[in-house]
Motif scaffolding. Structure first.
Motif, PDB file in Angstrom:
ATOM      1  N   PHE A   1       5.004 -15.141 -35.307  1.00 34.43           N
ATOM      2  CA  PHE A   1       3.916 -15.887 -34.656  1.00 34.43           C
ATOM      3  C   PHE A   1       3.935 -15.679 -33.146  1.00 34.43           C
ATOM      4  CE2 PHE A   1       3.999 -18.467 -38.615  1.00 34.43           C
ATOM      5  CZ  PHE A   1       2.702 -18.207 -39.002  1.00 34.43           C
ATOM      6  N   ALA A   2       5.124 -15.588 -32.563  1.00 35.70           N
ATOM      7  CA  ALA A   2       5.222 -15.344 -31.125  1.00 35.70           C
ATOM      8  C   ALA A   2       4.693 -13.955 -30.769  1.00 35.70           C
ATOM      9  CB  ALA A   2       6.667 -15.506 -30.662  1.00 35.70           C
ATOM     10  N   LEU A   3       4.964 -12.959 -31.614  1.00 35.11           N
ATOM     11  CA  LEU A   3       4.440 -11.611 -31.366  1.00 35.11           C
ATOM     12  C   LEU A   3       2.918 -11.580 -31.474  1.00 35.11           C
ATOM     13  CD1 LEU A   3       6.952  -9.189 -33.113  1.00 35.11           C
ATOM     14  CD2 LEU A   3       6.331  -9.259 -30.708  1.00 35.11           C
ATOM     15  N   PHE A   4       2.362 -12.276 -32.462  1.00 32.24           N
ATOM     16  CA  PHE A   4       0.902 -12.367 -32.564  1.00 32.24           C
ATOM     17  C   PHE A   4       0.308 -12.982 -31.308  1.00 32.24           C
ATOM     18  CE2 PHE A   4       1.076 -12.354 -37.418  1.00 32.24           C
ATOM     19  CZ  PHE A   4       0.598 -11.070 -37.495  1.00 32.24           C
ATOM     20  N   ALA A   5       0.920 -14.081 -30.855  1.00 28.57           N
ATOM     21  CA  ALA A   5       0.424 -14.757 -29.650  1.00 28.57           C
ATOM     22  C   ALA A   5       0.551 -13.844 -28.433  1.00 28.57           C
ATOM     23  CB  ALA A   5       1.192 -16.057 -29.425  1.00 28.57           C
ATOM     24  N   LEU A   6       1.663 -13.122 -28.326  1.00 24.32           N
ATOM     25  CA  LEU A   6       1.870 -12.211 -27.200  1.00 24.32           C
ATOM     26  C   LEU A   6       0.810 -11.116 -27.172  1.00 24.32           C
ATOM     27  CD1 LEU A   6       3.678 -11.031 -24.870  1.00 24.32           C
ATOM     28  CD2 LEU A   6       4.770  -9.692 -26.665  1.00 24.32           C
ATOM     29  N   VAL A   7       0.549 -10.502 -28.308  1.00 24.59           N
ATOM     30  CA  VAL A   7      -0.422  -9.406 -28.362  1.00 24.59           C
ATOM     31  C   VAL A   7      -1.832  -9.909 -28.056  1.00 24.59           C
ATOM     32  CG1 VAL A   7      -1.510  -7.734 -29.907  1.00 24.59           C
ATOM     33  CG2 VAL A   7       0.967  -7.961 -29.881  1.00 24.59           C
ATOM     34  N   ILE A   8      -2.198 -11.053 -28.603  1.00 18.15           N
ATOM     35  CA  ILE A   8      -3.538 -11.590 -28.338  1.00 18.15           C
ATOM     36  C   ILE A   8      -3.690 -11.957 -26.872  1.00 18.15           C
ATOM     37  CG2 ILE A   8      -5.046 -13.558 -28.799  1.00 18.15           C
ATOM     38  CD1 ILE A   8      -3.985 -13.427 -31.712  1.00 18.15           C
ATOM     39  N   LEU A   9      -2.703 -12.645 -26.319  1.00 19.01           N
ATOM     40  CA  LEU A   9      -2.765 -13.026 -24.911  1.00 19.01           C
ATOM     41  C   LEU A   9      -2.769 -11.791 -24.010  1.00 19.01           C
ATOM     42  CD1 LEU A   9      -2.769 -15.494 -23.037  1.00 19.01           C
ATOM     43  CD2 LEU A   9      -0.297 -15.299 -22.950  1.00 19.01           C
ATOM     44  N   TRP A  10      -1.931 -10.815 -24.338  1.00 18.34           N
ATOM     45  CA  TRP A  10      -1.872  -9.576 -23.554  1.00 18.34           C
ATOM     46  C   TRP A  10      -3.227  -8.864 -23.568  1.00 18.34           C
ATOM     47  CZ3 TRP A  10       2.247  -7.842 -20.706  1.00 18.34           C
ATOM     48  CH2 TRP A  10       2.127  -6.561 -20.173  1.00 18.34           C
ATOM     49  N   ALA A  11      -3.854  -8.784 -24.731  1.00 19.85           N
ATOM     50  CA  ALA A  11      -5.145  -8.102 -24.833  1.00 19.85           C
ATOM     51  C   ALA A  11      -6.225  -8.825 -24.030  1.00 19.85           C
ATOM     52  CB  ALA A  11      -5.562  -7.998 -26.302  1.00 19.85           C
ATOM     53  N   LEU A  12      -6.239 -10.146 -24.089  1.00 16.81           N
ATOM     54  CA  LEU A  12      -7.244 -10.895 -23.340  1.00 16.81           C
ATOM     55  C   LEU A  12      -7.064 -10.728 -21.829  1.00 16.81           C
ATOM     56  CD1 LEU A  12      -7.393 -14.168 -25.448  1.00 16.81           C
ATOM     57  CD2 LEU A  12      -9.115 -12.357 -25.309  1.00 16.81           C
ATOM     58  N   ILE A  13      -5.831 -10.780 -21.374  1.00 15.03           N
ATOM     59  CA  ILE A  13      -5.570 -10.598 -19.945  1.00 15.03           C
ATOM     60  C   ILE A  13      -5.891  -9.164 -19.519  1.00 15.03           C
ATOM     61  CG2 ILE A  13      -3.741 -10.544 -18.200  1.00 15.03           C
ATOM     62  CD1 ILE A  13      -2.491 -12.938 -19.686  1.00 15.03           C
ATOM     63  N   ALA A  14      -5.519  -8.184 -20.351  1.00 12.35           N
ATOM     64  CA  ALA A  14      -5.803  -6.784 -20.026  1.00 12.35           C
ATOM     65  C   ALA A  14      -7.306  -6.520 -19.954  1.00 12.35           C
ATOM     66  CB  ALA A  14      -5.153  -5.871 -21.062  1.00 12.35           C
ATOM     67  N   MET A  15      -8.067  -7.134 -20.855  1.00 10.24           N
ATOM     68  CA  MET A  15      -9.525  -6.953 -20.808  1.00 10.24           C
ATOM     69  C   MET A  15     -10.126  -7.588 -19.569  1.00 10.24           C
ATOM     70  SD  MET A  15     -10.868  -7.302 -24.737  1.00 10.24           S
ATOM     71  CE  MET A  15     -10.159  -8.906 -25.015  1.00 10.24           C
ATOM     72  N   ALA A  16      -9.590  -8.736 -19.165  1.00  7.94           N
ATOM     73  CA  ALA A  16     -10.101  -9.394 -17.957  1.00  7.94           C
ATOM     74  C   ALA A  16      -9.795  -8.570 -16.714  1.00  7.94           C
ATOM     75  CB  ALA A  16      -9.493 -10.789 -17.830  1.00  7.94           C
ATOM     76  N   ILE A  17      -8.587  -8.034 -16.626  1.00  4.33           N
ATOM     77  CA  ILE A  17      -8.207  -7.221 -15.468  1.00  4.33           C
ATOM     78  C   ILE A  17      -9.010  -5.921 -15.437  1.00  4.33           C
ATOM     79  CG2 ILE A  17      -6.314  -5.906 -14.433  1.00  4.33           C
ATOM     80  CD1 ILE A  17      -4.434  -8.128 -15.388  1.00  4.33           C
TER      81      ILE A  17
END
Length: 71
Positions: A12-28
């Motif tokens: 679950f932590a890996l899922f959260a990490l990947v989703i959060l990482w993708a959202l931040i990467a798209m914003a940047i």
């Protein structure tokens, strides 16, 4: 902590990490210096695509750490 519970929490932590990482990467990626230059955008997407592995490595090693019971 049993290894099965550790793996469940880690999953679950890996899922959260990947989703959060993708959202931040798209914003940047929408910042003008990255968005306007295709060469910088290509480099950014390669770095952002591989970059999530670095924070995931300690989590995966924690998931796999466990006591081996002798029988």
């Amino acid at each position: 902590m049993p290894i099965r519970i550790r793996k469940l929490i880690g999953t679950f932590a890996l899922f959260a990490l990947v989703i959060l990482w993708a959202l931040i990467a798209m914003a940047i990626a929408q910042f003008p210096p990255i968005f306007d230059n295709p060469w910088i955008a290509a480099i950014y997407y390669v770095v952002a695509g591989i970059g999530w592995v670095l924070p995931a490595m300690p989590l995966i090693s924690w998931m796999l750490r466990g006591s081996i019971r002798s029988r």
